[in-house]
Structure formats: C-alpha cells, structure tokens
Enzyme design. Sequence first.
Site, PDB file in Angstrom:
ATOM      1  N   TYR A   1       0.847  -1.191   0.000  1.00 12.70           N
ATOM      2  CA  TYR A   1       0.000   0.000   0.000  1.00 12.70           C
ATOM      3  C   TYR A   1       0.885   1.244   0.000  1.00 12.70           C
ATOM      4  O   TYR A   1       2.012   1.228   0.485  1.00 12.70           O
ATOM      5  CB  TYR A   1      -0.967   0.034   1.197  1.00 12.70           C
ATOM      6  CG  TYR A   1      -0.330   0.260   2.547  1.00 12.70           C
ATOM      7  CD1 TYR A   1      -0.092   1.552   3.031  1.00 12.70           C
ATOM      8  CD2 TYR A   1       0.007  -0.813   3.375  1.00 12.70           C
ATOM      9  CE1 TYR A   1       0.465   1.767   4.277  1.00 12.70           C
ATOM     10  CE2 TYR A   1       0.565  -0.612   4.619  1.00 12.70           C
ATOM     11  CZ  TYR A   1       0.793   0.681   5.076  1.00 12.70           C
ATOM     12  OH  TYR A   1       1.359   0.892   6.311  1.00 12.70           O
ATOM     13  N   CYS A   2       0.354   2.319  -0.579  1.00 12.68           N
ATOM     14  CA  CYS A   2       0.998   3.631  -0.498  1.00 12.68           C
ATOM     15  C   CYS A   2       0.022   4.567   0.210  1.00 12.68           C
ATOM     16  O   CYS A   2      -0.808   4.108   0.985  1.00 12.68           O
ATOM     17  CB  CYS A   2       1.407   4.135  -1.881  1.00 12.68           C
ATOM     18  SG  CYS A   2       0.032   4.370  -3.034  1.00 12.68           S
ATOM     19  N   PHE A   3       0.095   5.862  -0.043  1.00 16.06           N
ATOM     20  CA  PHE A   3      -0.764   6.767   0.713  1.00 16.06           C
ATOM     21  C   PHE A   3      -2.226   6.641   0.309  1.00 16.06           C
ATOM     22  O   PHE A   3      -3.114   6.495   1.149  1.00 16.06           O
ATOM     23  CB  PHE A   3      -0.297   8.218   0.568  1.00 16.06           C
ATOM     24  CG  PHE A   3      -1.117   9.173   1.401  1.00 16.06           C
ATOM     25  CD1 PHE A   3      -1.132   9.066   2.786  1.00 16.06           C
ATOM     26  CD2 PHE A   3      -1.885  10.168   0.807  1.00 16.06           C
ATOM     27  CE1 PHE A   3      -1.902   9.928   3.568  1.00 16.06           C
ATOM     28  CE2 PHE A   3      -2.654  11.031   1.579  1.00 16.06           C
ATOM     29  CZ  PHE A   3      -2.653  10.915   2.956  1.00 16.06           C
TER      30      PHE A   3
ATOM     31  N   TYR B   1      -3.099   3.833   2.601  1.00 11.12           N
ATOM     32  CA  TYR B   1      -3.038   4.178   4.018  1.00 11.12           C
ATOM     33  C   TYR B   1      -4.185   5.106   4.407  1.00 11.12           C
ATOM     34  O   TYR B   1      -4.811   4.929   5.462  1.00 11.12           O
ATOM     35  CB  TYR B   1      -1.702   4.860   4.341  1.00 11.12           C
ATOM     36  CG  TYR B   1      -1.618   5.326   5.776  1.00 11.12           C
ATOM     37  CD1 TYR B   1      -1.322   4.430   6.791  1.00 11.12           C
ATOM     38  CD2 TYR B   1      -1.878   6.656   6.111  1.00 11.12           C
ATOM     39  CE1 TYR B   1      -1.280   4.840   8.110  1.00 11.12           C
ATOM     40  CE2 TYR B   1      -1.830   7.069   7.431  1.00 11.12           C
ATOM     41  CZ  TYR B   1      -1.534   6.165   8.423  1.00 11.12           C
ATOM     42  OH  TYR B   1      -1.503   6.585   9.731  1.00 11.12           O
TER      43      TYR B   1
END
Length: 366
Positions: free
Chosen positions: A95-97, A124
């Site tokens: 996952y990223c932001f 996130y």
Amino acid sequence: MTTVSAADYADILLSDRPLIDLRAPIEFNKGAFEQSVNLPLMTDSERAAVGTCYKKSGQMAAIELGHKLVQGKVKAQRQQAWAEFIAAHPNAYLYCFRGGLRSQISQQWLKEIGINLPFIEGGYKGMRGFLMQQTEQIAAALSMWIVGGMTGCGKTDFLKLRQDQIDLEGLANHRGSSFGRQINEQPAQISFENTLAVQLMRHQRQGHQHLVLEDESRLIGRISIPLEMHNLMQQSPLVLLEVTQEDRISRIVRDYVIDIEVAFVARDGEEEGRRNFETHLLSALDRIHKRLGDLAHRELRISMEQALQAQRQGRFDLHRDWIERLLTDYYDPMYRHQLKSRQQRIAFKGTHQEAHEWLDAKLAHQ
C-alpha cells in the site's frame, strides 16, 4: 492490476497480515500499522523532489523525474528488498498513501522480477479513515468500566488478568505519570490511534459487550486518547482498587526501580545502563520540582540519591523512603482531591480479588 478492496480492510487489519508500506520514511514515522514494514518506493529527498516537480510542471514531468531518480542499481535494490520480505511473508500486501501511482509502479516493478502482489485500494488514507470511524462507533457501542485507585495500587496488574480489557498505557508505552516514561520512545500519536482501533475491533469481533479500562487523564505522556472515547470514559462507572500502602510501595519499587534498571542494563550494558537509569529516575523527580516546591524537592532528591547509592551495593530498601513520602505528600492528596468530584461514579471498592469477582458477576448479566 491486482488489488484488494476497501471491503477487506477489517480482515486485513485483524488478521495481522504483513504489509509493505511504500510511503517515504517521513510519512511512515508520522503513523503506521503494527504489522507494516517501511520499504519505500522513494526516499524522503526523492519524494520531496518529485513533489516539487509535480507542483511546477505537472504529473507527467513528476513521473519522469521519479523514474530518473529510481533506476538501475537503486531500482534493483528496492526490488530486492521487497522480494526478500515477500519470500518471508508470501501473503503480504502493498500500500501507499492513497493506493495510487506508487502502488501501481511498485506492483509493476515486482512483476518484472516475477512476483505478483496485490495492493490495497485507498491505501493508508483509506485504512486510516476506516479505523477512526471504527473507534468512534465501537467505543460508543460498548459499556465501559473504569478501574481506578491510588498510585501503585496495581491497576495494570489487575487489567492483565482480564480478557475484556485494553491496556491504554501499554499501547502508549507510558505509565501515565512523571515517572511513567519507559526505556523506549512512545509511538507516534497516529500509530497509537491505529492500534487502539484494531484492539476495539477485536473486542467487537469476539462479541464483548463491555470494556474494562484504567482510569486515565486525556494525555498518557504525550499520547492523547481520542476525545470521544475519553469523554465516554469520564461518564463510566468507577471500580476502585484498595491496597495497603506497603503493597503499593513494593509494587512501585518493582515497576519503577528494579524492572526499569534491568531494562536499561539489558539495552546499554552494565555501567552505562545503570548511569542512564539513575538519570532517568532523577529526571522524573525534577519534572515535578515546581509542584513539589523547592524544599520538598531538595529533600526527596537527597533521599533518592542515597537510595541509588545503596542500589549500587545491591540494596533496594532505601527507595521505600522517598516513595512513601512522595505518595503521602504529593500523589495521594492529589488523587483524593480529584476523586471528590467523581463520588457519584464509584460503583465498587475492594481488593483485586473482590473487584474481579464483583465485575465478573456484574458483567455476566449484561
């Protein structure tokens, strides 16, 4: 493009599924999830450069710059770091932001080395928002019982024997007073909130209708309990633990002197560990200098220094002197004063065993 939807957030977080957090370290350090490891697509400086480029020249120019900054050997190193983690944790997710471009690029780079790994939609930000919503909803749905008592009465020990509790001080890595700092730093505020939300979700999934918590002020060290939850705690019934002063002093010697010294020595070695422990204890007293007043502070510090000198010879008995005075002259009067305004909330007073039996009988009918 393989993704995991927002409908799976609860299962991801409750199953402790390993997660690769692709955000830059500066983002990760502000808050993360317990089961996540930071293996970023870009370093802080790379991310800053790409962000500046995006503002000035738009998305395509920023993407092009990102590929220039992370290519060749640098790219291979990041692919290798991901591959090693995935080899040890084959059920991991990315996952990223926001579950956007960084996740897509990382997923593609993994495919280049023969690994197909899903990333989490919403990233996130999506999971964080979901957890905050869960905290508010679950805390409001559970009945709360608050365990109180004077300093050293063993509230944490009491909680550890129950399945229906959350140890807020444990999550915050702080015991809640001037002397409550632990050997390691407290988590980031956001990380504390994330972990608390997951704990609440576990209780809900286990079918608990109530929750037993320690009586806390809003702040535990520098960590703040979510306002809505703390307000509910302040309206909930109190169960007060009654313990002899001798037992309280013995517990404080164990928790704040013996165990903490052992932790410092284990981390820093014999000599440096003992020095750091002594500085830790004296600094805790110095932090309440103004509230004690000059005379009391000076006398207590002399008593503490004598106790520390005796401790170097293997004796812990002198610690009882400054602890007893600090309880009698400072902590106990402060606690009695605070309790005056909460008399109507007191539901029970008794020993540890009596309080467990009373709570068990009371909660069995809920």
